[in-house]
Design a protein around this motif. Structure first.
Motif, PDB file in Angstrom:
ATOM      1  N   ASN A   1      -9.571  77.253   9.169  1.00 11.42           N
ATOM      2  CA  ASN A   1     -10.628  78.102   9.730  1.00 11.42           C
ATOM      3  C   ASN A   1     -11.457  78.704   8.597  1.00 11.42           C
ATOM      4  O   ASN A   1     -11.099  78.581   7.421  1.00 11.42           O
ATOM      5  CB  ASN A   1     -10.064  79.195  10.671  1.00 11.42           C
ATOM      6  N   GLY A   2     -12.532  79.350   8.963  1.00 10.86           N
ATOM      7  CA  GLY A   2     -13.458  79.869   7.964  1.00 10.86           C
ATOM      8  C   GLY A   2     -12.912  81.057   7.188  1.00 10.86           C
ATOM      9  O   GLY A   2     -13.245  81.247   6.015  1.00 10.86           O
ATOM     10  N   THR A   3     -12.067  81.856   7.842  1.00 13.46           N
ATOM     11  CA  THR A   3     -11.494  83.019   7.169  1.00 13.46           C
ATOM     12  C   THR A   3     -10.543  82.582   6.060  1.00 13.46           C
ATOM     13  O   THR A   3     -10.594  83.096   4.935  1.00 13.46           O
ATOM     14  CB  THR A   3     -10.748  83.913   8.191  1.00 13.46           C
TER      15      THR A   3
ATOM     16  N   VAL B   1     -23.513  86.788   1.814  1.00 17.19           N
ATOM     17  CA  VAL B   1     -23.464  86.098   3.106  1.00 17.19           C
ATOM     18  C   VAL B   1     -24.888  85.622   3.409  1.00 17.19           C
ATOM     19  O   VAL B   1     -25.826  86.410   3.296  1.00 17.19           O
ATOM     20  CB  VAL B   1     -22.995  87.060   4.222  1.00 17.19           C
TER      21      VAL B   1
ATOM     22  N   ASP C   1     -20.155  83.503   1.520  1.00 20.71           N
ATOM     23  CA  ASP C   1     -19.665  83.270   2.867  1.00 20.71           C
ATOM     24  C   ASP C   1     -20.827  82.577   3.574  1.00 20.71           C
ATOM     25  O   ASP C   1     -21.821  83.215   3.947  1.00 20.71           O
ATOM     26  CB  ASP C   1     -19.316  84.604   3.541  1.00 20.71           C
TER      27      ASP C   1
ATOM     28  N   TYR D   1     -28.966  81.422  14.804  1.00 20.69           N
ATOM     29  CA  TYR D   1     -29.051  82.675  15.581  1.00 20.69           C
ATOM     30  C   TYR D   1     -30.513  82.983  15.854  1.00 20.69           C
ATOM     31  O   TYR D   1     -31.401  82.508  15.127  1.00 20.69           O
ATOM     32  CB  TYR D   1     -28.442  83.838  14.780  1.00 20.69           C
TER      33      TYR D   1
ATOM     34  N   SER E   1     -17.525  78.121   8.060  1.00 23.28           N
ATOM     35  CA  SER E   1     -16.690  78.181   9.261  1.00 23.28           C
ATOM     36  C   SER E   1     -17.123  77.100  10.241  1.00 23.28           C
ATOM     37  O   SER E   1     -18.319  76.908  10.471  1.00 23.28           O
ATOM     38  CB  SER E   1     -16.839  79.543   9.939  1.00 23.28           C
TER      39      SER E   1
ATOM     40  N   LYS F   1     -19.931  78.117  16.130  1.00 23.61           N
ATOM     41  CA  LYS F   1     -20.863  77.890  15.033  1.00 23.61           C
ATOM     42  C   LYS F   1     -21.703  76.620  15.259  1.00 23.61           C
ATOM     43  O   LYS F   1     -21.418  75.821  16.140  1.00 23.61           O
ATOM     44  CB  LYS F   1     -20.088  77.803  13.706  1.00 23.61           C
TER      45      LYS F   1
ATOM     46  N   SER G   1     -22.337  91.897   8.123  1.00 21.39           N
ATOM     47  CA  SER G   1     -21.715  90.594   8.337  1.00 21.39           C
ATOM     48  C   SER G   1     -20.598  90.759   9.350  1.00 21.39           C
ATOM     49  O   SER G   1     -20.316  91.862   9.823  1.00 21.39           O
ATOM     50  CB  SER G   1     -21.158  90.057   7.008  1.00 21.39           C
ATOM     51  N   PHE G   2     -19.960  89.635   9.653  1.00 19.92           N
ATOM     52  CA  PHE G   2     -18.756  89.649  10.478  1.00 19.92           C
ATOM     53  C   PHE G   2     -17.617  90.220   9.629  1.00 19.92           C
ATOM     54  O   PHE G   2     -17.554  89.995   8.417  1.00 19.92           O
ATOM     55  CB  PHE G   2     -18.457  88.215  10.929  1.00 19.92           C
TER      56      PHE G   2
ATOM     57  N   ALA H   1     -20.753  80.906   6.384  1.00 13.92           N
ATOM     58  CA  ALA H   1     -20.335  80.606   7.762  1.00 13.92           C
ATOM     59  C   ALA H   1     -21.519  80.318   8.685  1.00 13.92           C
ATOM     60  O   ALA H   1     -21.386  79.574   9.652  1.00 13.92           O
ATOM     61  CB  ALA H   1     -19.515  81.768   8.319  1.00 13.92           C
ATOM     62  N   HIS H   2     -22.683  80.917   8.390  1.00 10.17           N
ATOM     63  CA  HIS H   2     -23.846  80.735   9.279  1.00 10.17           C
ATOM     64  C   HIS H   2     -24.782  79.627   8.809  1.00 10.17           C
ATOM     65  O   HIS H   2     -25.757  79.341   9.484  1.00 10.17           O
ATOM     66  CB  HIS H   2     -24.687  82.020   9.319  1.00 10.17           C
TER      67      HIS H   2
ATOM     68  N   GLY I   1     -11.936  75.582  12.381  1.00 10.28           N
ATOM     69  CA  GLY I   1     -11.949  74.836  11.128  1.00 10.28           C
ATOM     70  C   GLY I   1     -12.822  75.525  10.112  1.00 10.28           C
ATOM     71  O   GLY I   1     -13.507  76.509  10.418  1.00 10.28           O
TER      72      GLY I   1
ATOM     73  N   ALA J   1     -14.671  89.574   8.964  1.00  7.86           N
ATOM     74  CA  ALA J   1     -13.803  88.702   8.157  1.00  7.86           C
ATOM     75  C   ALA J   1     -14.244  88.677   6.699  1.00  7.86           C
ATOM     76  O   ALA J   1     -13.410  88.513   5.799  1.00  7.86           O
ATOM     77  CB  ALA J   1     -13.801  87.278   8.726  1.00  7.86           C
ATOM     78  N   THR J   2     -15.544  88.816   6.452  1.00  7.22           N
ATOM     79  CA  THR J   2     -16.044  88.757   5.075  1.00  7.22           C
ATOM     80  C   THR J   2     -15.316  89.774   4.201  1.00  7.22           C
ATOM     81  O   THR J   2     -14.812  89.444   3.128  1.00  7.22           O
ATOM     82  CB  THR J   2     -17.568  89.033   5.057  1.00  7.22           C
TER      83      THR J   2
ATOM     84  N   HIS K   1     -15.830  77.265  13.381  1.00  9.39           N
ATOM     85  CA  HIS K   1     -15.360  77.858  14.637  1.00  9.39           C
ATOM     86  C   HIS K   1     -16.199  77.345  15.813  1.00  9.39           C
ATOM     87  O   HIS K   1     -17.361  76.958  15.640  1.00  9.39           O
ATOM     88  CB  HIS K   1     -15.447  79.390  14.534  1.00  9.39           C
TER      89      HIS K   1
HETATM   90  C1  LIG Z   1     -17.412  83.122  11.896  1.00  9.95           C
HETATM   91  C2  LIG Z   1     -17.482  83.862  10.621  1.00  9.95           C
HETATM   92  C3  LIG Z   1     -16.377  83.971   9.767  1.00  9.95           C
HETATM   93  C4  LIG Z   1     -14.999  83.546  10.162  1.00  9.95           C
HETATM   94  O1  LIG Z   1     -14.852  82.205  10.423  1.00  9.95           O
HETATM   95  P1  LIG Z   1     -13.620  81.710  11.324  1.00  9.95           P
HETATM   96  O2  LIG Z   1     -13.746  80.213  11.276  1.00  9.95           O
HETATM   97  O3  LIG Z   1     -13.829  82.257  12.692  1.00  9.95           O
HETATM   98  O4  LIG Z   1     -12.376  82.206  10.702  1.00  9.95           O
HETATM   99  C5  LIG Z   1     -16.544  84.594   8.544  1.00  9.95           C
HETATM  100  N1  LIG Z   1     -17.725  85.112   8.174  1.00  9.95           N
HETATM  101  C6  LIG Z   1     -18.812  85.045   8.970  1.00  9.95           C
HETATM  102  C7  LIG Z   1     -20.103  85.615   8.487  1.00  9.95           C
HETATM  103  C8  LIG Z   1     -18.719  84.443  10.237  1.00  9.95           C
HETATM  104  O5  LIG Z   1     -19.782  84.426  11.034  1.00  9.95           O
END
Ligand SMILES: *Cc1c(COP(=O)(O)O)cnc(C)c1O
Length: 377
Positions: A59-61, A129, A155, A282, A179, A184, A83-84, A157-158, A191, A86-87, A181
């Motif tokens: 996963n992305g985290t 990010v 990061d 987005y 990410s 996404k 950000s989300f 992810a986006h 993943g 998780a960052t 997910h």
């Molecule tokens: C979705 C997201 C993550 C986490 O990714 P996962 O695959 O859900 O673990 C981390 N950072 C940002 C900015 C995200 O949007």
């Protein structure tokens, strides 16, 4: 009541296209651990993302966590509160201290001048990010990282598939974490991946995602289980065949919203920057003070009509209980991020959103603005 429209909806390929892959997985009994589909997807993604190395993760985290761990950081890391969560959580898992720096009002990304000012002797890295898929000021951040001798991680992810001046945004910084997910632009159910440009780092990431196991009798580091399984990798291969159409479909909705919301007073649709090929991940809007409803008022109204828009990112990460006592978490330090966070709303956007659904979203926003004839705007 009209059907529910969510801010995003997972994109999937036709079911029949995954079946031959499943048959092979069933027959071979290779379910995970460096399987055939994992390697194939790493190769194909490296090509698509113009990257030297792609390491797939579960996963992305975990991808971001392992990327940070692989660099052997310590002390403080300058990062964005917008950000989300998780960052920042990834920094905490590694006992690194997050130092929040403010964002730019237009890109929603780290403000390089604020980053530079936040760097101290204890700083070991910058974690940016690419918010909503809009690239950070990668040139300015790279200059700062070089001058201050700190690492630069994204990061991303986006930002899957985003290019800046024709160059994949994944090529910026020391490492980028992505990410995959379900929600996404490109998904493998769950993943993620780390993009690297250096053989040594690449090997270290691959070691860390497999418990730190070097060979049968040697464990070289405190790794964890970050491996992607063969099912997710196979799904990724099929998804990659369709990524072009998915992004085109997103672009049509982006165009539609822009055309129909552009003339509404006190509502801003931040444009994609020049020189960027977007992924349309987005569709953020800013609800300004002169708009007849507050941001939360518009959010409530859309929700009432079964349109589940999201306030990405509100609250700021720096406002959550585990972070709000940090010296850098004050509103005075983060005035732009605080202001954006109170005005932002993300509208539904995904490949199989229908035109009728997008019209419903626009209709309610136009109605809130007192415009009954929005189609003739
Ligand atoms: C979705 C997201 C993550 C986490 O990714 P996962 O695959 O859900 O673990 C981390 N950072 C940002 C900015 C995200 O949007």
């Amino acid at each position: 009541m009209k059907d529910k429209i969510f801010v995003t909806r997972p994109w999937l390929p036709p079911l029949n296209e995954i079946l031959p892959y499943l048959e092979n997985i069933w027959n071979s009994r290779v379910l995970t651990n460096e399987g055939r589909y994992l390697k194939e997807l790493e190769t194909n993604l490296a090509k698509y993302l113009q990257a030297k190395h792609v390491s797939l993760l579960n996963n992305g985290t975990i991808a971001l966590l392992i990327a940070l761990q692989s660099l052997g950081l310590s002390g403080e890391v300058v990062t964005t509160p917008f950000s989300f969560v998780a960052t920042t959580h990834c920094l905490s898992w590694l006992n690194l201290t997050p130092v929040f720096a403010d964002i730019e009002p237009n890109s929603f990304n780290l403000d390089p001048a604020k980053v530079e000012a936040a760097i101290t002797k204890r700083t070991s890295a910058i974690l940016g990010v690419h918010c909503y898929g809009r690239p950070c000021d990668v040139v300015a951040l790279a200059d700062i990282a070089k001058a201050k001798n700190v690492k630069l991680i994204y990061d991303a992810a986006h930002a899957f598939g985003v290019k800046h001046q024709g160059r994949s945004v994944m090529l910026s910084g020391d490492l980028s974490a992505i990410s995959f997910h379900a929600t996404k632009v490109f998904n493998t159910f769950e993943g993620g991946a780390v993009v690297s440009h250096d053989d040594e780092l690449y090997n270290r990431i691959n070691l860390l995602k497999n418990f730190g196991i070097q060979d049968e009798s040697t464990v070289a580091d405190i790794g964890l289980n970050g491996k992607m399984n063969e099912f997710c990798a196979a799904l990724g291969l099929v998804q990659l065949d369709h990524i072009g159409e998915a992004i085109v479909a997103r672009r049509l909705h982006d165009d539609f919203y822009r055309q129909n919301l552009a003339n509404i007073p006190n509502l801003i649709c931040p444009p994609w920057p020049a020189n960027v090929s977007p992924n349309y991940a987005y569709f953020p809007i800013l609800v300004e003070p002169g708009f007849p409803l507050s941001r939360d008022g518009l959010y409530e109204k859309l929700t009432h009509h079964n349109i589940f828009v999201r306030r990405y990112f509100y609250p700021l990460i720096s406002e959550f209980s585990m972070y709000h006592n940090l010296p850098s978490a004050t509103e005075a330090n983060l005035s732009v991020a605080s202001s954006v966070s109170r005005r932002i709303l993300c509208l539904p956007i995904y490949p199989d959103l229908s035109l009728a659904q997008a019209e419903r979203v626009v209709g309610i926003i136009a109605d809130s603005a007192g415009l009954t004839q929005w189609k003739s705007l």
